[in-house]
Design an enzyme around this catalytic site. Structure first.
Site, mmCIF file in Angstrom:
data_model
loop_
_atom_site.group_PDB
_atom_site.id
_atom_site.type_symbol
_atom_site.label_atom_id
_atom_site.label_comp_id
_atom_site.label_asym_id
_atom_site.label_seq_id
_atom_site.Cartn_x
_atom_site.Cartn_y
_atom_site.Cartn_z
ATOM 1 N N GLN A 49 30.392 54.105 67.023
ATOM 2 C CA GLN A 49 29.856 55.352 66.155
ATOM 3 C C GLN A 49 30.871 55.255 65.104
ATOM 4 O OE1 GLN A 49 28.900 58.806 68.888
ATOM 5 N NE2 GLN A 49 30.330 57.563 70.241
ATOM 6 N N HIS A 72 26.388 53.924 63.322
ATOM 7 C CA HIS A 72 26.292 54.985 62.389
ATOM 8 C C HIS A 72 26.453 54.321 60.891
ATOM 9 C CE1 HIS A 72 27.237 58.321 65.464
ATOM 10 N NE2 HIS A 72 25.860 57.839 65.525
ATOM 11 N N SER A 112 33.318 61.766 72.335
ATOM 12 C CA SER A 112 32.865 63.183 73.132
ATOM 13 C C SER A 112 31.770 63.085 73.577
ATOM 14 C CB SER A 112 33.119 64.361 71.993
ATOM 15 O OG SER A 112 32.085 64.189 71.052
HETATM 16 P P1 OAD Z 1 34.309 63.033 68.328
HETATM 17 O O1 OAD Z 1 35.449 63.722 67.309
HETATM 18 O O2 OAD Z 1 33.263 63.878 68.681
HETATM 19 O O3 OAD Z 1 35.102 62.682 69.785
HETATM 20 C C1 OAD Z 1 36.149 62.258 69.582
HETATM 21 C C2 OAD Z 1 36.653 61.932 71.299
HETATM 22 O O4 OAD Z 1 37.879 61.129 71.177
HETATM 23 C C3 OAD Z 1 37.262 63.063 71.684
HETATM 24 O O5 OAD Z 1 36.643 63.412 73.128
HETATM 25 C C4 OAD Z 1 38.695 62.975 71.884
HETATM 26 O O6 OAD Z 1 39.299 63.553 73.247
HETATM 27 C C5 OAD Z 1 39.050 61.422 71.927
HETATM 28 N N1 OAD Z 1 40.097 61.191 71.297
HETATM 29 C C6 OAD Z 1 40.823 61.195 70.249
HETATM 30 N N2 OAD Z 1 41.649 60.929 70.099
HETATM 31 C C7 OAD Z 1 41.934 59.793 71.141
HETATM 32 C C8 OAD Z 1 42.758 58.669 71.387
HETATM 33 N N3 OAD Z 1 43.770 58.306 70.659
HETATM 34 N N4 OAD Z 1 42.394 58.085 72.476
HETATM 35 C C9 OAD Z 1 41.481 58.366 73.231
HETATM 36 N N5 OAD Z 1 40.759 59.372 73.194
HETATM 37 C C10 OAD Z 1 40.725 60.078 71.996
HETATM 38 O O7 OAD Z 1 34.001 61.682 67.888
HETATM 39 P P2 OAD Z 1 32.766 60.960 68.057
HETATM 40 O O8 OAD Z 1 32.299 60.986 69.555
HETATM 41 O O9 OAD Z 1 33.234 59.584 67.622
HETATM 42 O O10 OAD Z 1 28.693 60.970 63.434
HETATM 43 O O11 OAD Z 1 31.610 61.560 67.184
HETATM 44 C C11 OAD Z 1 30.443 61.030 67.291
HETATM 45 C C12 OAD Z 1 29.720 61.236 65.781
HETATM 46 O O12 OAD Z 1 30.042 62.715 65.466
HETATM 47 C C13 OAD Z 1 30.484 60.601 64.767
HETATM 48 O O13 OAD Z 1 30.182 59.294 64.740
HETATM 49 C C14 OAD Z 1 29.961 61.398 63.558
HETATM 50 C C15 OAD Z 1 30.161 62.601 64.039
HETATM 51 O O14 OAD Z 1 29.216 63.677 63.530
HETATM 52 C C16 OAD Z 1 28.224 61.045 62.007
HETATM 53 O O15 OAD Z 1 28.837 61.198 60.977
HETATM 54 C C17 OAD Z 1 26.803 60.370 62.087
#
Ligand code: OAD
Length: 234
Positions: A93, A111, A178
């Site tokens: 993503q 994305h 997440s």
């Molecule tokens: P999120 O910010 O929603 O989730 C990030 C996840 O990574 C969280 O569950 C954190 O606990 C975890 N995390 C952070 N640092 C970490 C690390 N060093 N090691 C392991 N885990 C870690 O990000 P995404 O799930 O990627 O879309 O969000 C999905 C989409 O929402 C993105 O691609 C973006 C956003 O809106 C668009 O812009 C279209």
């Protein structure tokens, strides 16, 4: 690790948590982008059309961050496992291109990519400088990064093969996401095999996975890579 070694086909799904150890903030953690900004005001088709200054400053800030970022050992571990035939594809993503920078070959950017730019109106590909300098396209259209905005479909050329490979996989490894965003969050469940989840925090939904590893992606993958290197190079 044995799961990776015995799996005929492994597909990885990554999210913004994969890149926080490369100094790129994620979206929903305490320091994430969406804690202070409503995504719809900066990252939507609505923002592009009606609030271009806000849209532009958000993506300009993201690009400035990216200029300082490079892949970490976790990105390199995934590239290494692909090289040894232990990973079929990374569906991500993330729009930062860090998997490719680390050497991963089969990367599906669900994305899109913040490293490419095009006219929103005519679709012409344009250099980054035209976006940074807020130029207009020769057709008069607005210039935007090649990311998926809220209100847009995922690119079929990434989504379809990611889905096909995930459906045929024996193992899906989900890292640093997440799983809040549809439809990427549907991918892990379509595997016919086992599921593993690596995250620094235990999230709602973690119970759906066969294995949950709590830790920083870079650290966990680097530790796994040390062991894998020994086995794979034997
Ligand atoms: P999120 O910010 O929603 O989730 C990030 C996840 O990574 C969280 O569950 C954190 O606990 C975890 N995390 C952070 N640092 C970490 C690390 N060093 N090691 C392991 N885990 C870690 O990000 P995404 O799930 O990627 O879309 O969000 C999905 C989409 O929402 C993105 O691609 C973006 C956003 O809106 C668009 O812009 C279209």
């Amino acid at each position: 690790m044995n799961w990776i070694l015995t799996s005929g086909s492994t597909v990885v799904l990554t999210g913004a948590g994969m890149s926080t150890e490369s100094s790129l903030p994620d979206f929903r953690s305490k320091e994430g982008w969406w804690k202070n900004i409503d995504p719809r005001t900066v990252a939507s088709t609505e923002a592009l059309s009606h609030h271009y200054d806000l849209f532009h400053s958000f993506y300009k800030a993201r690009l400035d961050n990216l200029d300082q970022a490079s892949p970490h050992n976790g990105h390199r571990a995934l590239a290494n496992w692909e090289k040894y035939g232990r990973i079929d594809a990374v569906a991500t993503q993330n729009v930062d291109g860090l998997h490719q920078a680390a050497g991963s070959q089969t990367v599906y950017e669900l994305h899109g990519s913040i490293r490419r730019f095009r006219c929103h109106q005519c679709g012409e590909e344009l250099p980054r400088s035209t976006f940074i300098e807020k130029e207009a396209c020769s057709c008069g259209g607005r210039i935007r990064p090649g990311v998926v905005l809220f209100g847009e479909m995922l690119p079929a050329e990434a989504w379809e093969p990611a889905m096909e490979k995930m459906e045929r996989s024996d193992l899906s490894i989900v890292i640093g996401t997440s799983l809040e965003v549809y439809p990427a969050n549907q991918l892990p469940a379509v595997t016919r095999g086992r599921t593993a989840y690596i995250n620094k925090d235990i999230q709602t939904g973690a119970g759906d996975f066969d294995l949950v590893i709590r830790g920083n992606a870079g650290e966990v993958l680097t530790t796994m890579n040390t062991y894998m290197d020994e086995v794979l190079m034997e």
